[in-house]
Design a protein around this motif. Sequence first.
Motif, PDB file in Angstrom:
ATOM      1  N   LEU A  32      14.958  38.991   3.230  1.00 35.17           N
ATOM      2  CA  LEU A  32      14.291  40.246   2.858  1.00 35.17           C
ATOM      3  C   LEU A  32      15.222  41.439   3.041  1.00 35.17           C
ATOM      4  O   LEU A  32      15.188  42.391   2.251  1.00 35.17           O
ATOM      5  CB  LEU A  32      13.003  40.436   3.665  1.00 35.17           C
ATOM      6  CG  LEU A  32      11.844  39.533   3.251  1.00 35.17           C
ATOM      7  CD1 LEU A  32      10.692  39.667   4.242  1.00 35.17           C
ATOM      8  CD2 LEU A  32      11.379  39.834   1.831  1.00 35.17           C
ATOM      9  N   GLU A  33      16.068  41.402   4.058  1.00 33.34           N
ATOM     10  CA  GLU A  33      17.072  42.462   4.216  1.00 33.34           C
ATOM     11  C   GLU A  33      17.993  42.490   3.000  1.00 33.34           C
ATOM     12  O   GLU A  33      18.356  43.565   2.512  1.00 33.34           O
ATOM     13  CB  GLU A  33      17.892  42.262   5.492  1.00 33.34           C
ATOM     14  CG  GLU A  33      17.171  42.678   6.745  1.00 33.34           C
ATOM     15  CD  GLU A  33      18.108  42.802   7.939  1.00 33.34           C
ATOM     16  OE1 GLU A  33      19.216  43.373   7.791  1.00 33.34           O
ATOM     17  OE2 GLU A  33      17.720  42.321   9.012  1.00 33.34           O
ATOM     18  N   GLU A  92      10.085  29.611  13.855  1.00 35.49           N
ATOM     19  CA  GLU A  92      10.957  30.754  14.142  1.00 35.49           C
ATOM     20  C   GLU A  92      12.196  30.738  13.249  1.00 35.49           C
ATOM     21  O   GLU A  92      12.661  31.787  12.796  1.00 35.49           O
ATOM     22  CB  GLU A  92      11.359  30.759  15.615  1.00 35.49           C
ATOM     23  CG  GLU A  92      11.939  32.068  16.086  1.00 35.49           C
ATOM     24  CD  GLU A  92      10.987  33.249  16.010  1.00 35.49           C
ATOM     25  OE1 GLU A  92      11.487  34.377  15.833  1.00 35.49           O
ATOM     26  OE2 GLU A  92       9.763  33.072  16.094  1.00 35.49           O
ATOM     27  N   ARG A 123      10.910  31.971   9.840  1.00 33.01           N
ATOM     28  CA  ARG A 123      10.606  33.400   9.898  1.00 33.01           C
ATOM     29  C   ARG A 123      11.894  34.220   9.930  1.00 33.01           C
ATOM     30  O   ARG A 123      12.032  35.229   9.249  1.00 33.01           O
ATOM     31  CB  ARG A 123       9.748  33.728  11.127  1.00 33.01           C
ATOM     32  CG  ARG A 123       9.249  35.177  11.148  1.00 33.01           C
ATOM     33  CD  ARG A 123       8.706  35.586  12.506  1.00 33.01           C
ATOM     34  NE  ARG A 123       9.736  35.596  13.534  1.00 33.01           N
ATOM     35  CZ  ARG A 123      10.677  36.543  13.640  1.00 33.01           C
ATOM     36  NH1 ARG A 123      10.738  37.526  12.802  1.00 33.01           N
ATOM     37  NH2 ARG A 123      11.576  36.480  14.612  1.00 33.01           N
ATOM     38  N   THR A 124      12.859  33.755  10.699  1.00 37.01           N
ATOM     39  CA  THR A 124      14.138  34.457  10.824  1.00 37.01           C
ATOM     40  C   THR A 124      14.910  34.406   9.505  1.00 37.01           C
ATOM     41  O   THR A 124      15.506  35.395   9.074  1.00 37.01           O
ATOM     42  CB  THR A 124      14.965  33.860  11.976  1.00 37.01           C
ATOM     43  OG1 THR A 124      14.193  33.965  13.188  1.00 37.01           O
ATOM     44  CG2 THR A 124      16.276  34.582  12.164  1.00 37.01           C
ATOM     45  N   CYS A 159      16.769  29.710   4.172  1.00 36.70           N
ATOM     46  CA  CYS A 159      17.376  30.863   3.502  1.00 36.70           C
ATOM     47  C   CYS A 159      17.496  30.606   2.006  1.00 36.70           C
ATOM     48  O   CYS A 159      17.153  31.468   1.185  1.00 36.70           O
ATOM     49  CB  CYS A 159      18.754  31.175   4.082  1.00 36.70           C
ATOM     50  SG  CYS A 159      18.747  31.958   5.701  1.00 36.70           S
ATOM     51  N   HIS A 184      13.333  36.853   7.151  1.00 36.82           N
ATOM     52  CA  HIS A 184      13.700  38.215   7.556  1.00 36.82           C
ATOM     53  C   HIS A 184      15.074  38.594   6.997  1.00 36.82           C
ATOM     54  O   HIS A 184      15.247  39.672   6.417  1.00 36.82           O
ATOM     55  CB  HIS A 184      13.694  38.327   9.086  1.00 36.82           C
ATOM     56  CG  HIS A 184      14.091  39.673   9.575  1.00 36.82           C
ATOM     57  ND1 HIS A 184      13.169  40.630   9.927  1.00 36.82           N
ATOM     58  CD2 HIS A 184      15.316  40.239   9.762  1.00 36.82           C
ATOM     59  CE1 HIS A 184      13.814  41.730  10.301  1.00 36.82           C
ATOM     60  NE2 HIS A 184      15.119  41.510  10.218  1.00 36.82           N
ATOM     61  N   GLU A 185      16.051  37.726   7.150  1.00 34.93           N
ATOM     62  CA  GLU A 185      17.407  38.032   6.686  1.00 34.93           C
ATOM     63  C   GLU A 185      17.464  38.121   5.163  1.00 34.93           C
ATOM     64  O   GLU A 185      18.143  38.997   4.614  1.00 34.93           O
ATOM     65  CB  GLU A 185      18.404  36.990   7.206  1.00 34.93           C
ATOM     66  CG  GLU A 185      18.478  36.898   8.724  1.00 34.93           C
ATOM     67  CD  GLU A 185      18.675  38.231   9.438  1.00 34.93           C
ATOM     68  OE1 GLU A 185      19.496  39.053   8.978  1.00 34.93           O
ATOM     69  OE2 GLU A 185      18.006  38.455  10.458  1.00 34.93           O
TER      70      GLU A 185
END
Length: 124
Positions: free
Chosen positions: A84-85, A74, A77-78, A17, A81-82
């Motif tokens: 990018l949100e 994973e 990737r996760t 992150c 994703h967070e």
Amino acid sequence: MIITLSKKDFKKFVKYCEYWKKVLNLLNWKIYYSFSSIEHLAQVEINYSGRNATITLSTVWEMPDNTLINIEEELERTALHEILELLLSPLEYLASDRKWDAEEYRRNMHEIIRVFENILEKKY
């Protein structure tokens, strides 16, 4: 299939992150992290006006049976994703505002485009 994540997995997730936060130039955001059982793999709760967010990684992931999963991939990737949100949160915030301002929306959209331009410029 149930996958139980460890504190070591959580530390890797936080590292990913923070990496994506830097790459996407979200350095003006304060991000808190938590590790608890939630419905999704992870989730982000955003306080747009305060420029802070809490990203929670679930301690347990429920995957379809016979799923081949690389936990390391994973987790990254996760994390992406967070983050990018978080990057797109200004657009979500403006879209939910009753006094929606098209000029402000476009300004935020162009800030996001500049982030992508800077990344892609370095890659290609």
